[in-house]
Scaffold this motif. Structure first.
Motif, PDB file in Angstrom:
ATOM      1  N   VAL A  11       0.826  -1.205   0.000  1.00 58.88           N
ATOM      2  CA  VAL A  11       0.000   0.000   0.000  1.00 58.88           C
ATOM      3  C   VAL A  11       0.860   1.256   0.000  1.00 58.88           C
ATOM      4  CG1 VAL A  11      -1.594   1.354   1.408  1.00 58.88           C
ATOM      5  CG2 VAL A  11      -2.049  -1.066   1.000  1.00 58.88           C
ATOM      6  N   ASN A  12       1.897   1.275   0.809  1.00 55.36           N
ATOM      7  CA  ASN A  12       2.697   2.498   0.913  1.00 55.36           C
ATOM      8  C   ASN A  12       3.613   2.699  -0.283  1.00 55.36           C
ATOM      9  OD1 ASN A  12       2.107   3.928   3.564  1.00 55.36           O
ATOM     10  ND2 ASN A  12       2.255   1.793   4.197  1.00 55.36           N
ATOM     11  N   ARG A  13       4.066   1.632  -0.897  1.00 51.59           N
ATOM     12  CA  ARG A  13       4.812   1.780  -2.152  1.00 51.59           C
ATOM     13  C   ARG A  13       3.902   2.345  -3.237  1.00 51.59           C
ATOM     14  NH1 ARG A  13       7.646  -4.165  -1.653  1.00 51.59           N
ATOM     15  NH2 ARG A  13       9.526  -3.516  -0.477  1.00 51.59           N
ATOM     16  N   ALA A  14       2.666   1.850  -3.284  1.00 49.72           N
ATOM     17  CA  ALA A  14       1.714   2.350  -4.285  1.00 49.72           C
ATOM     18  C   ALA A  14       1.361   3.801  -4.021  1.00 49.72           C
ATOM     19  CB  ALA A  14       0.450   1.484  -4.279  1.00 49.72           C
ATOM     20  N   LEU A  15       1.210   4.168  -2.749  1.00 55.34           N
ATOM     21  CA  LEU A  15       0.892   5.554  -2.408  1.00 55.34           C
ATOM     22  C   LEU A  15       2.017   6.484  -2.831  1.00 55.34           C
ATOM     23  CD1 LEU A  15      -0.837   7.714  -1.080  1.00 55.34           C
ATOM     24  CD2 LEU A  15       0.144   7.059   1.131  1.00 55.34           C
ATOM     25  N   ARG A  16       3.252   6.095  -2.550  1.00 54.17           N
ATOM     26  CA  ARG A  16       4.373   6.952  -2.957  1.00 54.17           C
ATOM     27  C   ARG A  16       4.400   7.118  -4.475  1.00 54.17           C
ATOM     28  NH1 ARG A  16      10.229   5.457  -4.034  1.00 54.17           N
ATOM     29  NH2 ARG A  16      11.299   7.469  -4.182  1.00 54.17           N
ATOM     30  N   GLU A  41     -11.607  -0.410   0.425  1.00 55.27           N
ATOM     31  CA  GLU A  41     -10.190  -0.741   0.583  1.00 55.27           C
ATOM     32  C   GLU A  41      -9.744  -0.598   2.034  1.00 55.27           C
ATOM     33  OE1 GLU A  41     -11.197  -0.180  -3.384  1.00 55.27           O
ATOM     34  OE2 GLU A  41     -11.165   1.476  -1.932  1.00 55.27           O
ATOM     35  N   LEU A  42     -10.271   0.415   2.724  1.00 57.07           N
ATOM     36  CA  LEU A  42      -9.918   0.602   4.128  1.00 57.07           C
ATOM     37  C   LEU A  42     -10.382  -0.593   4.955  1.00 57.07           C
ATOM     38  CD1 LEU A  42      -8.844   2.252   6.485  1.00 57.07           C
ATOM     39  CD2 LEU A  42     -11.037   3.474   6.549  1.00 57.07           C
ATOM     40  N   ARG A  82      -8.889  -5.415   7.944  1.00 56.23           N
ATOM     41  CA  ARG A  82      -9.103  -6.841   8.183  1.00 56.23           C
ATOM     42  C   ARG A  82      -7.782  -7.611   8.153  1.00 56.23           C
ATOM     43  NH1 ARG A  82     -14.178  -8.548   8.609  1.00 56.23           N
ATOM     44  NH2 ARG A  82     -15.855  -7.243   7.744  1.00 56.23           N
ATOM     45  N   VAL A  83      -6.905  -7.245   7.230  1.00 53.45           N
ATOM     46  CA  VAL A  83      -5.590  -7.891   7.173  1.00 53.45           C
ATOM     47  C   VAL A  83      -4.823  -7.633   8.471  1.00 53.45           C
ATOM     48  CG1 VAL A  83      -3.329  -7.868   6.034  1.00 53.45           C
ATOM     49  CG2 VAL A  83      -5.413  -7.871   4.660  1.00 53.45           C
ATOM     50  N   LEU A  84      -4.851  -6.393   8.943  1.00 51.08           N
ATOM     51  CA  LEU A  84      -4.087  -6.031  10.137  1.00 51.08           C
ATOM     52  C   LEU A  84      -4.692  -6.635  11.404  1.00 51.08           C
ATOM     53  CD1 LEU A  84      -3.350  -2.294   9.262  1.00 51.08           C
ATOM     54  CD2 LEU A  84      -1.784  -4.220   9.095  1.00 51.08           C
ATOM     55  N   THR A  85      -6.001  -6.586  11.539  1.00 54.14           N
ATOM     56  CA  THR A  85      -6.617  -7.186  12.732  1.00 54.14           C
ATOM     57  C   THR A  85      -6.526  -8.704  12.671  1.00 54.14           C
ATOM     58  OG1 THR A  85      -8.813  -7.070  11.693  1.00 54.14           O
ATOM     59  CG2 THR A  85      -8.183  -5.255  13.160  1.00 54.14           C
ATOM     60  N   GLY A  86      -6.528  -9.251  11.462  1.00 55.30           N
ATOM     61  CA  GLY A  86      -6.375 -10.691  11.316  1.00 55.30           C
ATOM     62  C   GLY A  86      -5.014 -11.191  11.763  1.00 55.30           C
ATOM     63  N   ALA A  87      -4.037 -10.291  11.784  1.00 59.52           N
ATOM     64  CA  ALA A  87      -2.692 -10.648  12.241  1.00 59.52           C
ATOM     65  C   ALA A  87      -2.563 -10.578  13.757  1.00 59.52           C
ATOM     66  CB  ALA A  87      -1.667  -9.728  11.592  1.00 59.52           C
ATOM     67  N   GLY A  88      -3.641 -10.150  14.436  1.00 64.76           N
ATOM     68  CA  GLY A  88      -3.624 -10.123  15.891  1.00 64.76           C
ATOM     69  C   GLY A  88      -3.660  -8.740  16.500  1.00 64.76           C
ATOM     70  N   VAL A 125      -5.334   0.692  13.251  1.00 67.61           N
ATOM     71  CA  VAL A 125      -5.450   2.065  12.747  1.00 67.61           C
ATOM     72  C   VAL A 125      -4.144   2.815  12.982  1.00 67.61           C
ATOM     73  CG1 VAL A 125      -6.621   4.270  13.066  1.00 67.61           C
ATOM     74  CG2 VAL A 125      -7.957   2.154  13.004  1.00 67.61           C
ATOM     75  N   ASP A 126      -3.560   2.659  14.162  1.00 64.75           N
ATOM     76  CA  ASP A 126      -2.298   3.351  14.462  1.00 64.75           C
ATOM     77  C   ASP A 126      -1.183   2.873  13.539  1.00 64.75           C
ATOM     78  OD1 ASP A 126      -3.419   4.876  16.463  1.00 64.75           O
ATOM     79  OD2 ASP A 126      -2.770   3.569  18.094  1.00 64.75           O
ATOM     80  N   ALA A 127      -1.126   1.563  13.285  1.00 62.05           N
ATOM     81  CA  ALA A 127      -0.089   1.020  12.412  1.00 62.05           C
ATOM     82  C   ALA A 127      -0.263   1.513  10.983  1.00 62.05           C
ATOM     83  CB  ALA A 127      -0.128  -0.514  12.447  1.00 62.05           C
TER      84      ALA A 127
END
Length: 216
Positions: free
Chosen positions: A87-92, A118-119, A124-130, A137-139
């Motif tokens: 995501v951040n590579r695409a944003l840049r 997309e949000l 979901r990916v981040l919360t799915g990781a624990g 949101v902070d990450a």
């Protein structure tokens, strides 16, 4: 008069024209009057669609986001690290496509709710990781703010590809700071090879998230 100029005026067309003009004028030179002239209309016609410049910037940022999403393939099987990198590579890349692109994007409010899909998937990916929702949101915000801030600084030196601001030549800077060898040599890191700088900075952000939240 071209077919494009005869087309009905709407928010999308105004924002698209503004994005094209942005590369010529930069953000400071991007005025409603200049956009109206490019569209071959009177400036007051734009106020039917945007009450002020900030509202136009919001629509421009939204279009930038839509184009970014259209060009990126998000994999539901991504790990949280892969997702933040992707995501951040695409944003840049998206921000670098426009002169002052990061300044336009920074602080703007997306119009509509299309970005929520997309949000939702991203979280979901981040919360799915624990991660908890707050941690997710902070990450995500840490990655996004690093990327936007990085590109603002990058575009302050290199406005567009191959267009470096005067006074930021690495060798010239080293000569001027020759009495301060560490500071002089640091310029080769600070003002050159922005791809390497970005990847290293993003890696530090991700390592910090991992260490802070104890996720693997």
């Amino acid at each position: 008069m071209s077919t494009e100029r005869r087309a009905p005026l709407d928010r999308a067309r105004v924002a698209d024209t503004a994005l094209r003009l942005l590369n010529e004028t930069g953000l400071d030179g991007l005025t409603l009057r200049a956009i109206a002239r490019e569209l071959d209309v009177k400036a007051p016609a734009l106020y039917w669609h945007f009450k002020d410049k900030q509202e136009l910037l919001d629509e421009m940022a939204t279009q930038m986001y839509r184009r970014m999403v259209a060009d990126i393939a998000l994999d539901p099987a991504d790990t949280w690290r892969e997702r933040l990198l992707r995501v951040n590579r695409a944003l840049r890349a998206a921000l670098l496509g426009y002169r002052d692109g990061a300044k336009v994007y920074s602080g703007s409010r997306f119009t509509g709710t299309a970005h929520a899909r997309e949000l939702e998937e991203h979280l979901r990916v981040l919360t799915g990781a624990g991660l908890t929702l707050v941690q997710a949101v902070d990450a995500a915000r840490a990655g996004t703010m690093f990327t936007i801030g990085f590109v603002i600084e990058e575009q302050g030196v290199v406005h567009l590809a191959g267009e470096r601001r005067q006074g930021y030549g690495v060798e010239e800077r080293a000569r001027r700071l020759s009495d301060f060898p560490l500071a002089a040599e640091a310029g080769r890191v600070l003002f050159d090879d922005y791809d390497r700088q970005f990847e290293e900075g993003l890696a530090l952000v991700i390592a910090g998230i991992e260490a802070r939240y104890g996720i693997g």
